[in-house]
Design a protein around this motif. Structure first.
Motif, PDB file in Angstrom:
ATOM      1  N   GLU A 260      43.165  38.505  31.526  1.00  0.00           N
ATOM      2  CA  GLU A 260      41.867  38.541  30.839  1.00  0.00           C
ATOM      3  C   GLU A 260      41.437  39.990  30.603  1.00  0.00           C
ATOM      4  OE1 GLU A 260      39.437  36.338  33.556  1.00  0.00           O
ATOM      5  OE2 GLU A 260      40.531  34.480  33.203  1.00  0.00           O
TER       6      GLU A 260
ATOM      7  N   THR B 231      52.078  40.136  36.374  1.00  0.00           N
ATOM      8  CA  THR B 231      50.727  39.704  36.725  1.00  0.00           C
ATOM      9  C   THR B 231      50.834  38.480  37.622  1.00  0.00           C
ATOM     10  OG1 THR B 231      50.576  38.438  34.662  1.00  0.00           O
ATOM     11  CG2 THR B 231      49.643  40.657  34.656  1.00  0.00           C
ATOM     12  N   VAL B 232      50.042  38.496  38.687  1.00  0.00           N
ATOM     13  CA  VAL B 232      50.190  37.516  39.765  1.00  0.00           C
ATOM     14  C   VAL B 232      49.387  36.250  39.488  1.00  0.00           C
ATOM     15  CG1 VAL B 232      49.672  37.194  42.222  1.00  0.00           C
ATOM     16  CG2 VAL B 232      50.748  39.313  41.441  1.00  0.00           C
ATOM     17  N   VAL B 233      48.248  36.419  38.829  1.00  0.00           N
ATOM     18  CA  VAL B 233      47.388  35.274  38.474  1.00  0.00           C
ATOM     19  C   VAL B 233      46.967  35.418  37.005  1.00  0.00           C
ATOM     20  CG1 VAL B 233      46.504  34.761  40.794  1.00  0.00           C
ATOM     21  CG2 VAL B 233      45.384  36.516  39.416  1.00  0.00           C
TER      22      VAL B 233
ATOM     23  N   GLN C 217      44.165  35.328  35.631  1.00  0.00           N
ATOM     24  CA  GLN C 217      42.959  36.143  35.441  1.00  0.00           C
ATOM     25  C   GLN C 217      43.291  37.613  35.192  1.00  0.00           C
ATOM     26  OE1 GLN C 217      43.619  33.798  37.987  1.00  0.00           O
ATOM     27  NE2 GLN C 217      41.911  34.039  39.402  1.00  0.00           N
ATOM     28  N   GLU C 218      44.476  38.053  35.615  1.00  0.00           N
ATOM     29  CA  GLU C 218      44.848  39.456  35.382  1.00  0.00           C
ATOM     30  C   GLU C 218      45.077  39.734  33.899  1.00  0.00           C
ATOM     31  OE1 GLU C 218      47.416  41.913  37.963  1.00  0.00           O
ATOM     32  OE2 GLU C 218      47.828  40.025  38.960  1.00  0.00           O
TER      33      GLU C 218
ATOM     34  N   ARG D 174      44.452  29.278  40.087  1.00  0.00           N
ATOM     35  CA  ARG D 174      43.930  30.647  39.986  1.00  0.00           C
ATOM     36  C   ARG D 174      44.303  31.523  41.181  1.00  0.00           C
ATOM     37  NH1 ARG D 174      39.988  31.305  36.071  1.00  0.00           N
ATOM     38  NH2 ARG D 174      38.978  32.974  37.208  1.00  0.00           N
ATOM     39  N   ARG D 175      45.295  31.118  41.972  1.00  0.00           N
ATOM     40  CA  ARG D 175      45.724  31.855  43.149  1.00  0.00           C
ATOM     41  C   ARG D 175      47.213  32.201  43.055  1.00  0.00           C
ATOM     42  NH1 ARG D 175      43.419  31.484  47.536  1.00  0.00           N
ATOM     43  NH2 ARG D 175      44.409  33.531  47.562  1.00  0.00           N
ATOM     44  N   LEU D 176      47.636  33.177  43.818  1.00  0.00           N
ATOM     45  CA  LEU D 176      49.039  33.583  43.857  1.00  0.00           C
ATOM     46  C   LEU D 176      49.933  32.416  44.290  1.00  0.00           C
ATOM     47  CD1 LEU D 176      50.358  36.871  45.435  1.00  0.00           C
ATOM     48  CD2 LEU D 176      51.389  34.693  46.078  1.00  0.00           C
ATOM     49  N   ALA D 177      51.040  32.216  43.591  1.00  0.00           N
ATOM     50  CA  ALA D 177      52.032  31.207  43.980  1.00  0.00           C
ATOM     51  C   ALA D 177      53.354  31.928  44.255  1.00  0.00           C
ATOM     52  CB  ALA D 177      52.211  30.160  42.883  1.00  0.00           C
TER      53      ALA D 177
END
Lengths: 238, 238
Positions: A13, A6-8, A10-11, A150-153
């Motif tokens: 949730e 999962t990238v962030v 929020q995925e 909350r963004r891709l790192a």
């Protein structure tokens, strides 16, 4: 067995994490700092979402029993003992101590793992140990990137990709689109994972903020064998 | 000017989209179907979140003025005129018509673009046209992947990566970690973007469901020059 990335946060949730092993990745720098602290003899880390919560928990301990650690906008919080740099978590400072710890992205991710049966802390520093531990559990694995605000790192995705690569090479696993994408990103940096950290937005932010040395500390591969585990609000060694 | 890629719709939440151009990507299949319909003379598409909402809007139009289109679990909805396959949206069916359209992921993403000054629909089919349009606006661009059930979808990320590659090659743009990651994923499929669709989880689902032909239809590069634009609840040609 299946590997997912999962990238962030929020995925995670609205998702039943039930009988899964979640490996939490916040390469710059919470995961790397936690792994370093645990490898250097820290007894326990208590992550909190807010500075206020950290201070409140501190009040329930006696003086000398604990340290306050963490960051806001990359820097040590006023009145705290330690920031969020692995370099600060030396055996001299943390051995036998509890650390109450608050960071921006890492703590948010830990909260998002609620309900998962196993949550471990991964990083480049303990990559092989954490991945082997997950593999031996035999459960489906989610490699969960903290991301940045909350963004891709990039650095988290590269680390997840390296772990996914390792898992796929070791076992008969199916992989999600997320795992495949992470592996493709990792493969672009496989000759030098440190380059992923230096290329990333948060890496550049840390360099500008005077923490260039931390990028090196956070990209050292398999220098620790400790596998910190998060359970019921506490991080301890497995 | 800056190019960013968001991997899942949740990344757009809590974000001020203000003066941005958002390019919406749901390669399998909503974006590709919308682009095909518009290229074939469809007058207007009204996306809705639910089947009920679609039927309700239909009641406000006269018979013969509109078509009902969309899918649930990949298949045409009972009583609807059209499913979510580009192959159905021929000039004979859609020319001069309004289509009330509901899909699972694409509609969710359109709702998440609320507040953006410009929202266009992109796909492999109109990749160059949509990307040139975004470039010429001169605004910061978000290439927004629909994903699959709130998760990363490989085909959307590959398409976003190809667009980001195009943008970076054409202009003096800065890029986010998301854009860089998407470009690395795209580069693994650059000799054959169709392979990204066939490799993806949703692509495999569609093949099993009998829609293998749609993967070919959705991976055709630059066969259309139409740039559909979403504004105030309606999708029209720019």
């Amino acid at each position: 067995m299946r590997v997912d990335v999962t990238v962030v946060p929020q995925e995670l949730e609205q998702r039943d994490l039930g009988d899964l092993c979640v490996v939490v990745l916040d390469v710059l720098r919470a995961s790397s700092t936690i792994v370093t602290a645990m490898a250097n003899g820290c007894e326990e880390i208590i992550p909190t979402a807010t500075v206020e919560e950290a201070v409140e928990i501190a009040h329930s301990y006696g003086k000398g029993e604990f340290l306050l650690g963490g960051e806001r906008k990359g820097n040590k919080i006023e009145g705290f003992d330690l920031g969020n740099s692995p370099s600060e978590y030396t055996p001299e400072r943390v051995k036998g101590k509890k650390v109450i710890f608050t960071t921006t992205n890492g703590t948010r991710l830990l909260k998002a793992t609620k309900g998962a049966s196993t949550v471990v802390i991964g990083s480049f520093l303990n990559l092989e140990a954490a991945t082997e531990y997950a593999l031996n559990l035999g459960k489906d694995v989610i490699l969960a990137c903290a991301g940045d605000g909350r963004r891709l790192a990039l650095e988290d995705l590269a680390c997840a990709g390296m772990m996914a690569d390792y898992l796929v090479s070791r076992g008969d696993l199916s992989q999600s689109d997320g795992a495949l994408a992470a592996r493709l990103v990792y493969q672009a940096f496989r000759d030098d994972v440190g380059r992923a950290l230096g290329t990333s937005e948060h890496g550049k932010f840390l360099i500008n903020a005077g923490y260039a040395g931390d990028l090196e500390l956070c990209s050292m591969l398999n220098v620790h064998t400790v596998v910190p585990c998060f359970s019921q609000g506490h991080i301890v060694r497995i």
